[in-house]
Design a protein around this motif. Structure first.
Motif, mmCIF file in Angstrom:
data_model
loop_
_atom_site.group_PDB
_atom_site.id
_atom_site.type_symbol
_atom_site.label_atom_id
_atom_site.label_comp_id
_atom_site.label_asym_id
_atom_site.label_seq_id
_atom_site.Cartn_x
_atom_site.Cartn_y
_atom_site.Cartn_z
ATOM 1 N N THR A 587 0.836 -1.207 0.000
ATOM 2 C CA THR A 587 0.000 0.000 0.000
ATOM 3 C C THR A 587 0.868 1.253 0.000
ATOM 4 O O THR A 587 2.038 1.225 0.391
ATOM 5 C CB THR A 587 -0.920 0.051 1.238
ATOM 6 O OG1 THR A 587 -0.113 0.023 2.426
ATOM 7 C CG2 THR A 587 -1.904 -1.104 1.243
ATOM 8 N N VAL A 588 0.261 2.339 -0.455
ATOM 9 C CA VAL A 588 0.835 3.679 -0.337
ATOM 10 C C VAL A 588 -0.133 4.510 0.494
ATOM 11 O O VAL A 588 -1.338 4.531 0.205
ATOM 12 C CB VAL A 588 1.053 4.331 -1.712
ATOM 13 C CG1 VAL A 588 1.380 5.812 -1.547
ATOM 14 C CG2 VAL A 588 2.184 3.649 -2.463
ATOM 15 N N THR A 589 0.389 5.181 1.511
ATOM 16 C CA THR A 589 -0.442 6.054 2.339
ATOM 17 C C THR A 589 -0.067 7.499 2.040
ATOM 18 O O THR A 589 1.103 7.879 2.158
ATOM 19 C CB THR A 589 -0.245 5.762 3.829
ATOM 20 O OG1 THR A 589 -0.589 4.403 4.095
ATOM 21 C CG2 THR A 589 -1.114 6.687 4.680
ATOM 22 N N VAL A 590 -1.063 8.293 1.627
ATOM 23 C CA VAL A 590 -0.852 9.711 1.374
ATOM 24 C C VAL A 590 -1.569 10.483 2.471
ATOM 25 O O VAL A 590 -2.801 10.359 2.631
ATOM 26 C CB VAL A 590 -1.374 10.117 -0.016
ATOM 27 C CG1 VAL A 590 -1.155 11.612 -0.249
ATOM 28 C CG2 VAL A 590 -0.677 9.314 -1.111
ATOM 29 N N THR A 591 -0.814 11.254 3.238
ATOM 30 C CA THR A 591 -1.374 12.020 4.352
ATOM 31 C C THR A 591 -1.378 13.498 3.967
ATOM 32 O O THR A 591 -0.314 14.091 3.747
ATOM 33 C CB THR A 591 -0.545 11.809 5.625
ATOM 34 O OG1 THR A 591 -0.504 10.411 5.928
ATOM 35 C CG2 THR A 591 -1.157 12.570 6.787
ATOM 36 N N VAL A 592 -2.585 14.073 3.847
ATOM 37 C CA VAL A 592 -2.744 15.478 3.477
ATOM 38 C C VAL A 592 -3.194 16.245 4.718
ATOM 39 O O VAL A 592 -4.263 15.981 5.260
ATOM 40 C CB VAL A 592 -3.771 15.643 2.339
ATOM 41 C CG1 VAL A 592 -3.959 17.113 1.995
ATOM 42 C CG2 VAL A 592 -3.325 14.861 1.109
ATOM 43 N N ASN A 593 -2.360 17.198 5.163
ATOM 44 C CA ASN A 593 -2.653 17.990 6.366
ATOM 45 C C ASN A 593 -3.052 17.106 7.542
ATOM 46 O O ASN A 593 -4.003 17.392 8.265
ATOM 47 C CB ASN A 593 -3.727 19.030 6.073
ATOM 48 C CG ASN A 593 -3.127 20.412 5.857
ATOM 49 O OD1 ASN A 593 -1.978 20.546 5.450
ATOM 50 N ND2 ASN A 593 -3.901 21.440 6.127
ATOM 51 N N GLY A 594 -2.313 16.010 7.717
ATOM 52 C CA GLY A 594 -2.535 15.136 8.857
ATOM 53 C C GLY A 594 -3.597 14.085 8.665
ATOM 54 O O GLY A 594 -3.796 13.241 9.544
ATOM 55 N N GLY A 616 -0.469 24.835 -0.433
ATOM 56 C CA GLY A 616 0.255 24.965 0.825
ATOM 57 C C GLY A 616 0.018 23.851 1.813
ATOM 58 O O GLY A 616 0.720 23.780 2.832
ATOM 59 N N GLN A 617 -0.956 22.958 1.578
ATOM 60 C CA GLN A 617 -1.194 21.878 2.526
ATOM 61 C C GLN A 617 -0.015 20.901 2.527
ATOM 62 O O GLN A 617 0.620 20.663 1.498
ATOM 63 C CB GLN A 617 -2.479 21.131 2.175
ATOM 64 C CG GLN A 617 -3.754 21.902 2.509
ATOM 65 C CD GLN A 617 -5.000 21.066 2.273
ATOM 66 O OE1 GLN A 617 -5.049 20.256 1.351
ATOM 67 N NE2 GLN A 617 -6.020 21.278 3.089
ATOM 68 N N SER A 618 0.261 20.325 3.703
ATOM 69 C CA SER A 618 1.359 19.371 3.816
ATOM 70 C C SER A 618 0.965 18.040 3.198
ATOM 71 O O SER A 618 -0.200 17.616 3.262
ATOM 72 C CB SER A 618 1.739 19.167 5.279
ATOM 73 O OG SER A 618 0.658 18.574 5.998
#
Length: 1023
Positions: A587-594, A616-618
């Motif tokens: 799997t790939v986990t993408v975390t956007v702004n937490g 600008g989001q992380s």
């Protein structure tokens, strides 16, 4: 090669549908016996390997192998075998399905070949002879008339090449076999889309006379079969090539053996990377979108990943062998360029790198050591370091030996854990050059120390795909016309000729969806949707109008309202799998702004996910590998413009692989200002420039938000300046009295207003000053102001300089004998004194010309002017003539009996020709004849060119009379006679005697009289 993942017990796998060891199982057995190094044959399930030799075997199940035996190393040179296989059940007949048969076809005749006879000896009927790869895929069976049921194989190999052959052995009850005849709707090959059904029809199949077909078995080549009848429909879900077969069984239990080979090609799904454009705009803005479809190629290049995790035994000196068998190359094809071997990779975990010796062995025996112990306790992958008593698989990492690697060996990079990646080989990989490509390649891992174990999760040989001949490969085609790609959606205002680009002008605020469609040559339609968001644009107020009485500085100030908020954009996550069966749990986990989201792929070769982010989001990405087959995986994250944010390919690191922030470009709030006109502004690109205003001016400010150039807003402000006038700044001009008239207005400095009046020492007409007719002095320019602004005046001071007078040009011709000439005196008019002279060549000259010494030409007299009057010149053109040369006076004395002579030749010096003669006698042709002309002074005259006079020279001629000796006579005298009275009578004669008489010379003649004195020279000439 085929996928070599663990398959378990063959009989258990196949289940009751396959009786004992029927042909379908035996085919599976022979294939996997080669691929798995004999595992299936040695497991004691149903069969064993039968290696060719001179003799006979009795069996109804097993694998018929060449002399190389299990492992697929292939036969040797110079072999001759006669081998018979007979059924172990009387009444049955032997059938051999040759899974592989690649015989070398080079060298002297006879080349490598197999001859098969229908019986238990070579005296039986000949079935056929095969060479090269012609036997591969053939099923050879004993005929119904063969009472022995045996087949006899006569094998020969020469000394010029190696190869391999192997077949599955089965027994059948002799019978007349049915024949499978099948077709599919649309014909072969069928080009379909994933998820599309294909209809197959086997009704044309037939049984032998007297029998009927009892069962149809369709094999769809995707792991599924159907026995529902002669007509079936099947859905193919995964892109690739499928060769569908129909197997028949008649009511006598006889099965068909022919192949129908119905090829089905399932198109690959394209990617739409690059599709997008202006997806965020404001009301009234025209946005343009570009469509791009990217075809995905499917290739039948063999997958070389090896099986599941297998324990590497911790026995000192013991070796584990993992084998991969290739049969897809051309017969006899060898490895000739080491760069054709892209990499040797193995997925492994082990707790002590220093234990191991890892080698690769080619089918033809070439051996290269890839790792030779070293590295001590360095971990490979993530092993279970405390599992010696009960080994448990850890996490395998992929390590590759790459011909292009430059980072050293595995041991040279040792540490706590060896990073996954590519390394150099201990022995040069060039040691594999010349290796046979077909056959069994062996990875050998030997454990040389006690303690520590590991697991092998995979083994692959990555050859350059161009080495494989005849592999199926296809790429769907997308045309470049509107019937292949097109857009749909509302308010499309323009479309490109190929329909790949559209421009849209949505009528309101909101989201508008546009769909880009693509149809390939398989007839498959795919699409992707692009959402365009329209928002209200910003507004601007340039401020209140202002009035000033006199020119000056004014502060401008624009106020913007309605800033566009940061826009969301769509990132794309693409997952890829080279084998086409999904990610096996990775799997790939993408975390956007937490906020994390987990993505995977259940099956297939690729999948795309869209991820909405704000500018600008992380963004953080982490990868969780699966237990197996991680070398098949790859992934990438693309931003809203289709550019790669991050990508990773095997060997991929686990855990967090990327940290960054979203960049959606538009909507960052920056306002772009542009004021016009720019004249007088200290900065036309800010909200509040200072304007230096000279006259009433309307300023316009145009703004747009960065990233939204299509959403401008404008506003104006008027700065009114009272009726102040500007007469300019004082000027001055100095002119020459001969200059043309000039504009006085043009002499003013600054920016004077037009329309004023002039006054000064002379009347002024049209604002022009003429130095030839007007007086020098100060002239005043006056502009009348409008109250309360006063009049404005300025002045132009004029000065007139007198031009110099060099006189009038003159021309003078002199004789070279003349005296010196004063050139200044030759000038006409009233020239100014004090000038300078230059000679014809441009050199300085002193004003006195000496004829005969100075050169002819134009002598220039220059009088310098006082600026702006230029210097002036006049010229005296001098020509010097040369006086004529009559030569030097001469004289000649002739006898009256002499011939005529040229008087000209009697002159001395270098007389000019062409003169005239005069003298005592007329002279004709310049000739003096002494017999007819009178002696005396003859004058030669040359006419001079004015002002040079004529010149003369004289030739004085003298004519002498010849003596008279009288007339000849004859006289006879006596010797006693007296003297010669005649002689004595003429004492001037000289007598001579011929024989000894004394000759008395006569006295010399008297000198000629002196010449007459020359005449006096003419006036102005010379004698």
């Amino acid at each position: 090669m085929q996928d070599q993942r663990p398959i378990g017990s063959p009989c258990r796998l196949l289940g009751k549908a396959f009786r004992r060891c029927d042909p379908r199982y035996l085919g599976w057995l022979a294939r996997n016996a080669l691929l798995l190094g004999g595992w299936a044959l040695s497991s004691g399930v149903c069969a064993q390997a039968y290696v060719i030799f001179n003799g006979t075997d009795n069996t109804c199940v097993g694998a018929f192998l060449d002399s190389g035996g299990q492992g697929g190393s292939g036969y040797s040179n110079n072999e001759d075998y006669t081998y018979t296989i007979c059924p172990d059940n009387p009444g049955d007949a032997i059938s051999v399905n040759f899974i592989t048969a690649l015989m070398a076809a080079n060298g002297a005749v006879p080349i490598d070949n197999m001859t098969i006879y229908d019986g238990d000896n070579t005296g039986a009927p000949l079935i056929g002879n095969w060479t090269g790869n012609t036997l591969q895929g053939q099923v050879i069976s004993a005929s119904a008339g063969n009472v022995t049921g045996c087949l006899t194989f006569v094998w020969h190999s020469n000394n010029a090449g190696l190869g391999i052959f192997a077949g599955s052995i089965s027994c059948t009850t002799p019978c007349a076999r049915p024949t499978a005849v099948a077709s599919m709707v649309g014909g072969a090959p069928a080009k379909i889309c994933a998820g599309e059904a294909v209809n197959f029809n086997g009704n044309a199949s037939f049984a032998a006379p007297g029998f009927s077909i009892a069962q149809w078995l369709w094999d769809f080549d995707d792991g599924t079969t159907s026995s529902s009848g002669p007509v079936v429909s099947h859905v193919f879900n995964i892109p690739g090539e499928y060769v569908v077969q129909l197997y028949l069984e008649d009511n006598n239990g006889c099965a068909s053996t022919n192949l129908v080979d119905l090829q089905v090609l399932v198109g690959t799904e394209p990617t739409f990377t690059g599709t997008g454009g202006d997806q965020y705009g404001c009301l009234g803005e025209t946005l343009c979108l570009d469509g791009q479809v990217n075809a995905v190629t499917w290739s039948a290049t063999p997958d070389a990943n090896y099986g599941a995790g297998v324990l590497l035994p911790d026995n000192v000196g013991s070796c584990f062998i993992s084998e991969l068998t290739f049969s897809q190359f051309a017969p006899g094809q060898t490895l000739n360029n080491i760069n054709d071997l892209n990499a040797i990779c193995f997925d492994i975990e082990h707790s002590f790198l220093g234990d191991l010796i890892i080698s690769i062995i080619s089918p033809s025996g070439e051996t290269v050591i890839l790792h030779q112990q070293g590295g001590a306790g360095t971990f490979l992958g993530i092993p279970d370091d405390l599992d010696d008593a009960n080994p448990n698989p850890g996490t395998c990492w992929s390590y590759c030996i790459d011909p292009l690697a430059t980072n050293g060996t595995m041991a040279a990079n040792a540490g706590v854990t060896l990073p996954a990646g590519s390394y150099e080989s201990v022995d040069p990989l060039t040691g594999l050059l010349g290796s046979s490509l077909n056959g069994t390649w062996t990875l050998q891992i030997c454990d040389m120390w006690a303690l520590d174990n590991g697991f092998l999760c995979g083994f692959s040989l990555d050859f350059d795909p161009s080495l494989f001949p005849g592999l199926t490969e296809f790429t769907p085609v997308y045309g470049n016309a509107c019937d292949s790609t097109w857009w749909t959606g509302p308010n499309i205002t323009s479309t490109s000729g190929d329909c790949d680009q559209i421009c849209v002008t949505p009528p309101g605020v909101g989201n508008f969806n546009y769909v880009y469609h693509a149809t390939d040559n398989f007839g498959c339609i795919y699409d992707t949707t692009v959402t365009v968001t329209i928002i209200p644009g910003p507004t601007v107020d340039a401020g209140a109008d202002q009035t000033i009485c006199t020119p000056g500085d004014v502060q401008l100030n624009a106020v913007v309202n309605g800033i566009i908020p940061p826009a969301p954009c769509i990132y794309t996550l693409n997952l890829f799998d080279t084998f086409g069966d999904g990610w096996d749990g990775a799997t790939v986990t993408v975390t956007v702004n937490g906020v994390p989201t987990v993505y995977g792929m259940a099956n297939g070769t690729n999948i795309s996910y869209t991820i909405n982010v704000l500018d600008g989001q992380s963004i953080q990405i982490s990868y969780q590998p699966s237990l197996l087959f991680n070398a098949e995986h790859a992934y990438e994250l693309l931003d809203g413009q289709g550019s790669t944010v991050f990508s990773d390919t095997p060997p991929m690191a686990s855990g967090v692989t990327f940290n960054g922030s979203a960049d959606c470009a538009p909507g960052n709030g920056t306002i772009i200002y542009a004021w016009t006109p720019t004249t007088g502004l200290n900065n036309a690109g800010i909200a509040d420039p200072i304007a230096t205003v000279a006259t009433t001016t309307v300023y316009t400010v145009t703004i747009y938000q960065d990233g939204y150039a299509g959403c401008p807003a404008t506003s104006t402000v008027t700065i009114t300046v009272g009726s102040t006038v500007d007469a300019g700044t004082p000027g001055g001009i100095t002119l020459c009295g001969t200059d043309a008239a000039v504009s006085l207005f043009a002499q003013l400095g600054g920016t004077p207003d037009a329309g004023g009046t002039w006054s000064g020492p002379s009347p002024i007409v049209g604002g022009m000053f003429d130095p030839g007719t007007m007086s020098a002095g100060v002239y005043t320019y006056t502009i009348t102001g409008t109250a309360p602004c006063p009049d404005a005046t300025s002045t132009v001071t004029t000065t007139i300089n007198t031009p110099p007078d060099p006189g009038v040009n003159a021309t003078l011709t002199v004789c070279s004998t003349d005296g010196a000439v004063d050139l200044f005196a030759q000038l006409g008019g009233t020239p100014n004194a004090g000038g300078t002279w230059t000679a014809p060549g441009g050199g300085a000259f002193g004003a006195t010309f000496t004829p005969g010494t100075d050169a002819d030409g134009v002598y220039t007299y220059t009088v310098n002017g006082v600026a702006p009057c230029p210097s002036e010149t006049a010229t005296v053109t001098m020509t010097t003539n040369t006086p004529p040369d009559p030569g030097v006076d001469g004289a000649i004395t002739l006898c009256s009996t002499d011939a005529a002579v040229s008087l000209f030749t009697q002159l001395g010096g270098t007389p000019d020709a062409g003169g005239t003669w005069s003298g005592p006698s007329p002279v004709v042709g310049g000739i003096f004849d002494p017999s007819s002309m009178i002696a005396g002074a003859y004058v030669y005259t040359i006419t001079g060119t004015a002002p040079c006079p004529n010149e003369v020279a004289t030739v004085t001629t003298t004519i002498n009379t010849p003596p008279d000796p009288g007339v000849n006579a004859t006289l006879t005298v006596c010797s006693t006679d007296g003297g010669d009275s005649a002689h004595s009578a003429n004492p001037t004669l000289v007598w001579s005697a011929r024989w000894g008489a004394l000759c008395i010379p006569h006295p010399p003649p008297p000198p000629p009289p002196p010449p007459p004195p020359p005449p006096p020279p003419p006036p102005g000439g010379r004698a």
